[in-house]
Design a protein around this motif. Sequence first.
Motif, PDB file in Angstrom:
ATOM      1  N   ALA A  14      32.718 -17.907 -22.499  1.00 33.71           N
ATOM      2  CA  ALA A  14      32.444 -18.594 -21.234  1.00 33.71           C
ATOM      3  C   ALA A  14      32.117 -17.605 -20.127  1.00 33.71           C
ATOM      4  N   ILE A  15      32.854 -16.494 -20.091  1.00 30.95           N
ATOM      5  CA  ILE A  15      32.603 -15.475 -19.071  1.00 30.95           C
ATOM      6  C   ILE A  15      31.238 -14.840 -19.286  1.00 30.95           C
ATOM      7  N   LEU A  43      23.351 -16.374 -26.264  1.00 32.32           N
ATOM      8  CA  LEU A  43      23.213 -15.859 -24.906  1.00 32.32           C
ATOM      9  C   LEU A  43      22.326 -14.622 -24.880  1.00 32.32           C
ATOM     10  N   ASP A  44      21.840 -14.302 -23.695  1.00 32.41           N
ATOM     11  CA  ASP A  44      21.043 -13.091 -23.507  1.00 32.41           C
ATOM     12  C   ASP A  44      21.990 -11.924 -23.220  1.00 32.41           C
ATOM     13  N   VAL A  45      22.707 -11.492 -24.255  1.00 28.85           N
ATOM     14  CA  VAL A  45      23.668 -10.395 -24.128  1.00 28.85           C
ATOM     15  C   VAL A  45      23.543  -9.483 -25.341  1.00 28.85           C
ATOM     16  N   PHE A 351      40.550 -34.229 -17.279  1.00 24.50           N
ATOM     17  CA  PHE A 351      40.725 -33.149 -18.237  1.00 24.50           C
ATOM     18  C   PHE A 351      40.865 -31.837 -17.484  1.00 24.50           C
ATOM     19  N   ILE A 352      41.630 -30.926 -18.030  1.00 28.62           N
ATOM     20  CA  ILE A 352      41.852 -29.602 -17.468  1.00 28.62           C
ATOM     21  C   ILE A 352      41.096 -28.605 -18.323  1.00 28.62           C
ATOM     22  N   ASN A 353      40.197 -27.856 -17.695  1.00 33.18           N
ATOM     23  CA  ASN A 353      39.378 -26.876 -18.404  1.00 33.18           C
ATOM     24  C   ASN A 353      39.897 -25.475 -18.086  1.00 33.18           C
ATOM     25  N   PRO A 354      40.606 -24.821 -19.008  1.00 31.36           N
ATOM     26  CA  PRO A 354      41.157 -23.496 -18.729  1.00 31.36           C
ATOM     27  C   PRO A 354      40.094 -22.470 -18.356  1.00 31.36           C
ATOM     28  N   ARG A 355      38.902 -22.607 -18.919  1.00 31.70           N
ATOM     29  CA  ARG A 355      37.859 -21.618 -18.661  1.00 31.70           C
ATOM     30  C   ARG A 355      37.375 -21.651 -17.218  1.00 31.70           C
ATOM     31  N   THR A 356      37.331 -22.853 -16.623  1.00 37.89           N
ATOM     32  CA  THR A 356      36.863 -22.956 -15.246  1.00 37.89           C
ATOM     33  C   THR A 356      37.744 -22.146 -14.315  1.00 37.89           C
ATOM     34  N   THR A 357      39.051 -22.248 -14.514  1.00 37.87           N
ATOM     35  CA  THR A 357      39.981 -21.508 -13.672  1.00 37.87           C
ATOM     36  C   THR A 357      39.824 -20.011 -13.866  1.00 37.87           C
ATOM     37  N   VAL A 374      36.013 -17.935  -4.328  1.00 34.69           N
ATOM     38  CA  VAL A 374      35.033 -18.643  -5.160  1.00 34.69           C
ATOM     39  C   VAL A 374      35.770 -19.646  -6.036  1.00 34.69           C
ATOM     40  N   ARG A 375      35.204 -20.833  -6.175  1.00 40.03           N
ATOM     41  CA  ARG A 375      35.709 -21.816  -7.126  1.00 40.03           C
ATOM     42  C   ARG A 375      34.520 -22.384  -7.898  1.00 40.03           C
ATOM     43  N   SER A 376      34.615 -22.367  -9.210  1.00 39.01           N
ATOM     44  CA  SER A 376      33.560 -22.902 -10.061  1.00 39.01           C
ATOM     45  C   SER A 376      33.762 -24.407 -10.238  1.00 39.01           C
ATOM     46  N   LEU A 377      32.670 -25.168 -10.165  1.00 37.56           N
ATOM     47  CA  LEU A 377      32.725 -26.622 -10.283  1.00 37.56           C
ATOM     48  C   LEU A 377      31.896 -27.108 -11.464  1.00 37.56           C
ATOM     49  N   HIS A 378      32.349 -28.179 -12.065  1.00 37.57           N
ATOM     50  CA  HIS A 378      31.572 -28.911 -13.065  1.00 37.57           C
ATOM     51  C   HIS A 378      31.016 -27.968 -14.127  1.00 37.57           C
ATOM     52  N   ASP A 379      31.943 -27.215 -14.725  1.00 33.38           N
ATOM     53  CA  ASP A 379      31.605 -26.308 -15.817  1.00 33.38           C
ATOM     54  C   ASP A 379      30.523 -25.301 -15.427  1.00 33.38           C
ATOM     55  N   GLY A 380      30.635 -24.765 -14.198  1.00 34.95           N
ATOM     56  CA  GLY A 380      29.734 -23.703 -13.774  1.00 34.95           C
ATOM     57  C   GLY A 380      28.428 -24.165 -13.167  1.00 34.95           C
TER      58      GLY A 380
END
Length: 458
Positions: A14-15, A43-45, A351-357, A374-380
């Motif tokens: 996710a990161i 991903l492009d990594v 639902f609680i999304n651990p990755r968002t936090t 910064v706070r991420s919303l709606h899965d980024g």
Amino acid sequence: MRIIVCGAGVVGFAIARQLASEENDVVVIDQTQQLVDRVMDSLDVQGVVGFASHPDVLVEAGASDADMVIAVTHSDEVNMVACQVCHSLFEVPLKIARIRSAKYLDPAFKDLFSREAIPIDEIISPEREVAETIVSRIQQPGAFDVSDFLDGDIQVAGIHILDHCPVINTPIAQIHELFEELNFVVLALVRDNRLRTCAKTDQLFPGDDIYILYRTQQRERIFSIFGHEEGQARRIVIIGAGNVGLTAAKRLEENNSNLRITVVERDEKRAEIASELLNKALILQGDSMSPNILQESGVAQVDVFAALTNDDKVNILSALVAKRMGASQTMALVNEDSYRGMVGPVGVDTFINPRTTTVSRILQHIRRGRIRDVRSLHDGNAEILEGEVLDTTIFAGRRISEVELPSGVIIGAVRHGEHVYLAGDDHEIEAGDHIVLLATSEAVRKVEKLFRVSVNYF
């Protein structure tokens, strides 16, 4: 930026996805070939197979030129050693590590992660972060997401628009006219799972989600406008006494002595540990999928049912059963993307999304310019950012309504000294002011520049 991500699991992936989408130079290290192949195919990594703490592996990943290392493997010890090696051998400027064990995070050992000991600049504990998120949502009934800004004077909350919402089919501008004594800004609208900034002409329909900014002291009255008048929780059932569930239960005990908390844990040893660490909660040892256990927990009378095990299926199904048995509000911890689309339709409230936090915490170090939070919303798909105005930025010397913003950006609030102004107020922005705004993922880079320079590049 050149960033090394150690660990290609759920959090690492996710990161890496977030960072790669913003055109950072990302290298992912993992000892499992299959996980490295997956992240490189998706991903492009770049990818490197090996132990993230080994110097030769870090050399292959380009640690000597890295601006940051983010160590999120499943091993606390590997994460710590990776940061130590990156500091001692490669002088990587910023080192972030996931630490899961509470033993390492004990305040008695607060100097462990210092430059003189183990040089980690930022500790991330997803379990603790998720537990804090759960506690916050329980204490803010009616919201599926909530964050504080401007030292707590302003909140941004996610709200479901339900059938009984009194302002359905009403343009946002007209809602403001009807309740002109209240201060709020509808920042974004989610319809058909697509997020976009909200216009004053937009109308709300059942099934929509909105992200709304408001003065914290007006929270209850504003929520009632949108059909949410849920009272504070008094009875709570938590499924799972793992790191997340146990931490959440402890925090709830500390914050509210009047809560009646019941914890259901399938594993006998875990249940015994929970009974030792919790002072007031009732501990039930048994299967959360069993109607008898749920009935014994009093689920039909609970205000909040939180399924927080490590199994997404158990969390969703037990929350669904609890809802049908009479639980007022249900929430489920969900990690896998494939399950998230099921949450609303099957009847789970939140639902609680651990990755968002976790990603939100890391983004605070990635964002450039004078970005303070910064706070991420709606899965980024969007971010809420709080930034400080400099003399050189395009904000300085302009009124809120005069600032020319790129598409996908909307100002919510400005702090000037002790005063907070919301969008629509007649305030001239000055250097030193703090601004809270929403930016869609496509506009985030432009927002970073807004807080750095005063040029007309749009």
